[in-house]
Write an enzyme that holds these catalytic residues in place. Structure first.
Site, PDB file in Angstrom:
ATOM      1  N   TYR A 173     -29.881  21.602 -11.317  1.00 46.68           N
ATOM      2  CA  TYR A 173     -30.219  20.236 -10.967  1.00 46.68           C
ATOM      3  C   TYR A 173     -31.731  20.087 -11.228  1.00 46.68           C
ATOM      4  CZ  TYR A 173     -25.670  19.355  -8.720  1.00 46.68           C
ATOM      5  OH  TYR A 173     -24.333  19.162  -8.470  1.00 46.68           O
ATOM      6  N   ARG A 349     -14.931  27.961  -0.738  1.00 51.64           N
ATOM      7  CA  ARG A 349     -13.521  28.051  -1.121  1.00 51.64           C
ATOM      8  C   ARG A 349     -12.657  28.614  -0.003  1.00 51.64           C
ATOM      9  NH1 ARG A 349     -14.398  31.474  -6.451  1.00 51.64           N
ATOM     10  NH2 ARG A 349     -16.014  32.279  -5.062  1.00 51.64           N
TER      11      ARG A 349
END
Length: 406
Positions: A173, A349
């Site tokens: 980013y 996850r």
């Protein structure tokens, strides 16, 4: 049966000015539940379920600090318009006994300009293979604007009742792309030496700290390694962590790796979901992913605590609290993290597959490990709302990603 109080990560924890019921954090992963950039009922329920499942703090992702800092149009833009939804979300999570953090940042060259309607910013011009758009080189004025916007975004989070913000310094980013020698080819005060390349990251953190002081917790997600040749690497990450600690800019650092732009599977590890990712892409990217996806989504074997070897090197050089991410699935993983000097663990996850994992461990069900099999098909699920695809179809509701976004 072992006394649960012998497991430090499950004990109450202090993060800067806030108290958490335990030292577990739901890592920021985009939920795909913010149509029009607004908090939805699904997003509230998503984080409420995690809170009911025992997590110490859940992180809302991804919250852009400026309109051009979004990855696509259906992401929260921190500001007045987002406040009512953010307040409702914070109240719901608090009602279930957990704290809540907002991941804030600027997507930089990862942004999809076709969706946001704004040019993607980068240190140097970069052609996105994913979106087929050339990003433009950010000006000094752009970077000052983005730094100031981080402070404003943190104030929005505080006004909404959030307990913390996480500043995104990873995955290439904007701040992370400036750190990368591969992506940053500038010769001004933002390029060249590490001190110059780190300026964007440090100015964003200073803006946040100046804005909120010690009224809410401030953390940052910092890349240790981009996972690409000539990228940001561990030796420079250690130095940057030392500067961040020296200046008192954060209450904890979460250590990560990989590049959403160039090598995303370096963070996730496990199977590469090529066909699933191709299915949510527009043409011609869809065909390109199906034909050449192995070049972009390289597969790395999953191992428990796979970022620990690198994170341990950062731990040896700084004293500030650290959050260990990557392959935390069992009570043994948590105990190992604590024994290695990490005050917090972050999971993503594992909690998509099993939102009640922390509660089970806290109730001394130590034999219960995470049920995630690391197939990574959840990566593509954000097109209809992030979830483990192995436990059922998405709830009713339209997809929130635009035609050119994933």
């Amino acid at each position: 049966m072992t006394d649960p109080k012998t497991h430090p990560i499950l004990e109450p924890a202090r993060l800067g000015p806030i108290s958490l019921r335990n030292a577990t954090i739901k890592a920021a992963t985009f939920e795909g539940m913010t149509p029009g950039g607004q908090v939805s009922d699904r997003l509230v329920e998503f984080h409420s379920e995690l809170a009911r499942g025992g997590i110490g703090m859940t992180t809302v992702a991804y919250c852009a600090v400026t309109p051009d800092g979004r990855l696509h149009q259906n992401q929260i833009l921190m500001g007045e318009e987002a406040l009512p939804g953010l307040r409702r979300l914070a109240d719901a999570v608090h009602g279930e006994g957990a704290a809540i953090s907002a991941q804030i940042g600027h997507a930089g060259p990862v942004s999809n300009a076709k969706s946001t309607g704004s040019p993607a910013l980068a240190p140097s011009p970069h052609l996105s293979a994913q979106h087929l758009v050339l990003s433009r080189s950010a000006t000094s004025a752009d970077l000052r604007r983005v730094a100031a916007a981080h402070g404003s975004a943190a104030l929005t989070a505080r006004e909404a009742g959030f307990d913390a913000v996480e500043v995104h310094l990873g995955h290439n980013y904007l701040a992370s792309s400036f750190l990368s020698p591969r992506l940053n080819r500038r010769d001004d005060e933002y390029g060249g030496t590490l001190a110059n390349r780190a300026r964007v990251a440090l100015e964003a953190l200073r803006s946040v700290r100046d804005a909120v002081g010690g009224t809410i917790a401030v953390t940052a997600k910092l890349n240790m390694d981009d996972g690409v040749a000539r990228g940001f690497w561990l030796d420079e990450a250690v130095q940057l962590a030392q500067w961040i600690e020296r200046d008192g800019l954060v209450d904890a650092l979460e250590l990560t790796a990989g590049s959403s732009l160039l090598n995303p599977m370096y963070l996730f590890r496990g199977d590469a979901p090529i066909q699933e990712m191709a299915a949510i892409m527009p043409q011609p990217q869809r065909t390109g992913m199906r034909l050449f996806g192995r070049l972009r989504l390289r597969s790395y074997p999953f191992e428990p605590l796979y970022l620990l070897p690198s994170a341990r090197q950062v731990r040896a050089e700084v004293s500030l609290p650290l959050i260990l991410l990557g392959g935390v699935n069992t009570i043994d993983d948590m105990d190992t993290a604590a024994a290695q000097g990490f005050q917090f663990v972050a999971m993503a996850r594992a909690l998509l597959r099993d939102p009640g994992l922390v509660a089970a461990l806290s109730n001394a069900d130590y034999a219960r490990g995470g049920l995630c099999i690391h197939c990574n098909k959840c990566m593509a699920s954000i097109a209809s709302g992030a979830r483990c695809v192995l436990i059922g179809p998405p709830p009713e509701g339209r997809a929130v990603l635009g035609a050119h976004a994933r």
